[in-house]
Design an enzyme around this catalytic site. Sequence first.
Site: not given
Ligand SMILES: NC(=O)c1ccc[n+]([C@@H]2O[C@H](COP(=O)([O-])OP(=O)(O)OC[C@H]3O[C@@H](n4cnc5c(N)ncnc54)[C@H](O)[C@@H]3O)[C@@H](O)[C@H]2O)c1
Length: 346
Positions: A101, A123, A165, A207, A217, A221, A225, A228, A232, A245
Amino acid sequence: LLERAGALLEQLRFSSTPVVVTNSRILGLHGTILLPALEKKFGPSPVIVVGDGERHKNLAALSRVYDGLFRAHADRRSWIIAFGGGVVGDLAGFAAATFMRGIPYVHIPTTLLAQVDSSIGGKVGVNLELGKNLVGAFHQPRAVLSDTATLRTLASRELASGLYEVIKCAAIKSESLFSYLESQLPSILACKRQALEHVILEASRIKAEVVSSDELENRQRMILNFGHTVGHALEAATDYRRFKHGEAVAWGMIAAVGFGEAIGITATEVVSRIVRLIHRVTRLPSLNGLSLTALRAAMGRDKKFQSGRIRMVLLRRLGEAEIRDDIDPARLRSYLKKFLAHPGQF
Ligand SMILES: NC(=O)c1ccc[n+]([C@@H]2O[C@H](COP(=O)([O-])OP(=O)(O)OC[C@H]3O[C@@H](n4cnc5c(N)ncnc54)[C@H](O)[C@@H]3O)[C@@H](O)[C@H]2O)c1
């Protein structure tokens, strides 16, 4: 920061050893620095290794994280360290939100996107077969440690994706950050520490500020977007294969300012500064072959669409965004038709 992670996290006064959730790539590249630093303060930390990539942000992976926690004898006093990009952060954060929990977690983000965006705001969640981020929670990390040194091993496309971003944050909230990006872009792309530190700190601050004013949100917030609505739709219309993304959001920002200009909200000078900066980062994947029908179908499925109305974040000027619920669908349709037909113009 990785080298000092044990000492820094000790200040949070957790009474047990952390469980680290990461993937094998990050573990191989940076685990040799983080794990000994943790061991010095907490003893050896159990490590749960999850698959690499968005397709692993799902219920099966979540279930394996719970199993790993259980096998590591985690209990309600335990805490998680999410060590990786947004995928690891969202997945491990959601495991923390729900295991027993809810237990605390800390994020050590290793992508630029995670450092400026996904690690901030609480999130967390996973994807379902039916769509992205459909199951989740709001669960704030107790701390976020963003070490710029980890970004040196990041693929350039991933760095660029995070940078879009940052551009978004600047566009909606800070003209001075936008000007800094314009003047320091080469240093940022070369991973110069001072430049990275500045943009990560500023984007995180923006942020955090926006999220603090509207944690769950309700409205404010939503300015995050910006880019987006179309972004999206581009991702979904191409089955999440063509664009990262951030790249989709970059095209989405270009569309949003172009549309804003067409309906008399965004000044031409703002449009050209945004478009120019985005295109200076790197070459975006093309929009070739994308139809308006596919884009509209994807938009209709988006969570942000409420009862058929279209909501968009538009820019009045650099640093000042506005959430609009009164977008005329026909006007947007005709604009997007032009946008898709002549992406080279944008
Ligand atoms: N929670 C939120 O508010 C929020 C906001 C935006 C995006 N997201 C989510 O984030 C995700 C995307 O995140 P991301 O872009 O970090 O992608 P990711 O976590 O898939 O990382 C991208 C790639 O880089 C590699 N990697 C990570 N750190 C590294 C490093 N230091 N050196 C070499 N390789 C490295 C990873 O293994 C992966 O292959 C999506 O699932 C999206 O929905 C969440």
